[in-house]
Write a protein that holds these residues in place. Structure first.
Motif, mmCIF file in Angstrom:
data_model
loop_
_atom_site.group_PDB
_atom_site.id
_atom_site.type_symbol
_atom_site.label_atom_id
_atom_site.label_comp_id
_atom_site.label_asym_id
_atom_site.label_seq_id
_atom_site.Cartn_x
_atom_site.Cartn_y
_atom_site.Cartn_z
ATOM 1 N N THR A 15 36.225 41.921 39.647
ATOM 2 C CA THR A 15 35.793 43.271 40.006
ATOM 3 C C THR A 15 34.298 43.294 40.311
ATOM 4 N N SER A 16 33.559 42.280 39.848
ATOM 5 C CA SER A 16 32.153 42.138 40.215
ATOM 6 C C SER A 16 32.022 41.528 41.608
ATOM 7 N N ASP A 17 32.813 40.505 41.904
ATOM 8 C CA ASP A 17 32.865 39.889 43.229
ATOM 9 C C ASP A 17 34.204 39.179 43.343
ATOM 10 N N GLN A 18 35.068 39.737 44.137
ATOM 11 C CA GLN A 18 36.436 39.231 44.223
ATOM 12 C C GLN A 18 36.492 37.776 44.677
ATOM 13 N N ARG A 19 35.468 37.316 45.393
ATOM 14 C CA ARG A 19 35.471 35.936 45.885
ATOM 15 C C ARG A 19 35.388 34.905 44.759
ATOM 16 N N VAL A 20 34.974 35.326 43.551
ATOM 17 C CA VAL A 20 34.920 34.376 42.436
ATOM 18 C C VAL A 20 36.319 33.843 42.129
ATOM 19 N N GLY A 21 37.331 34.512 42.634
ATOM 20 C CA GLY A 21 38.709 34.053 42.466
ATOM 21 C C GLY A 21 38.937 32.661 43.042
ATOM 22 N N ILE A 22 38.061 32.202 43.932
ATOM 23 C CA ILE A 22 38.188 30.843 44.459
ATOM 24 C C ILE A 22 37.917 29.807 43.363
ATOM 25 N N ASP A 23 37.135 30.199 42.350
ATOM 26 C CA ASP A 23 36.821 29.307 41.238
ATOM 27 C C ASP A 23 37.636 29.613 39.988
ATOM 28 N N LEU A 24 38.546 30.565 40.093
ATOM 29 C CA LEU A 24 39.381 30.944 38.955
ATOM 30 C C LEU A 24 40.841 30.667 39.277
ATOM 31 N N PRO A 25 41.664 30.335 38.311
ATOM 32 C CA PRO A 25 41.302 30.091 36.928
ATOM 33 C C PRO A 25 40.335 28.906 36.823
#
Length: 152
Positions: free
Chosen positions: A89-99
């Protein structure tokens, strides 16, 4: 002059023998166990902390299936949907590094390492600066898991 040289030598030795080294956003921790035991201990520490281990991948077994050879290398994919969603929710692109992922691998000299992305690297990569408590908790948890996985 001699004292300064001695101090420099000691500092260089400490830096080169450091348990945890940063390398292009990676934290690498030397393990005192073999790859499988290190991976098992890491996964157990994450699970005990309430995180979910989504998958474990044995890259060496995959290489063997295609007739190739690879030193022992295990990837652990783990995380918390609650924390991951907050970060996205802060920056949806962080999903590339998650999980999150942890790689347990054996180098050419037979040493075993645990590597994972530095939380500083991930948070900075996406300029996530509105979640300092989450960053602190993630950093502390990863350090704890790494210590449990690599130290007796």
């Amino acid at each position: 002059m001699k004292k300064t040289t001695s101090i420099l030598v000691v500092l260089m030795l400490l830096a080169s023998s450091s348990i945890a080294m940063a390398d292009a956003g990676l934290i690498n921790v030397r393990s005192q166990f073999d790859v499988e035991k290190t991976a098992d201990r890491f996964a157990a520490a994450a699970t005990e902390a309430g995180l979910k281990v989504f998958n474990r991948i044995d890259h060496a077994a995959g290489a063997a299936k295609v007739g190739k050879s690879l030193r022992p290398t295990h990837l652990i994919i783990f995380g918390s949907p609650k924390v991951g969603t907050a970060l996205m929710t802060s920056d949806q692109r962080v999903g590339i590094d998650l999980p999150l992922k942890a790689l347990v691998w054996q180098d050419a000299e037979g040493k075993v390492w645990l590597s994972y992305n530095s939380p500083d690297y991930v948070f900075n990569r996406f300029a996530i600066d509105d979640r300092p408590k989450v960053k602190g908790k993630v950093t502390g948890a990863l350090e704890k898991f790494a210590k449990h996985a690599t130290q007796p």
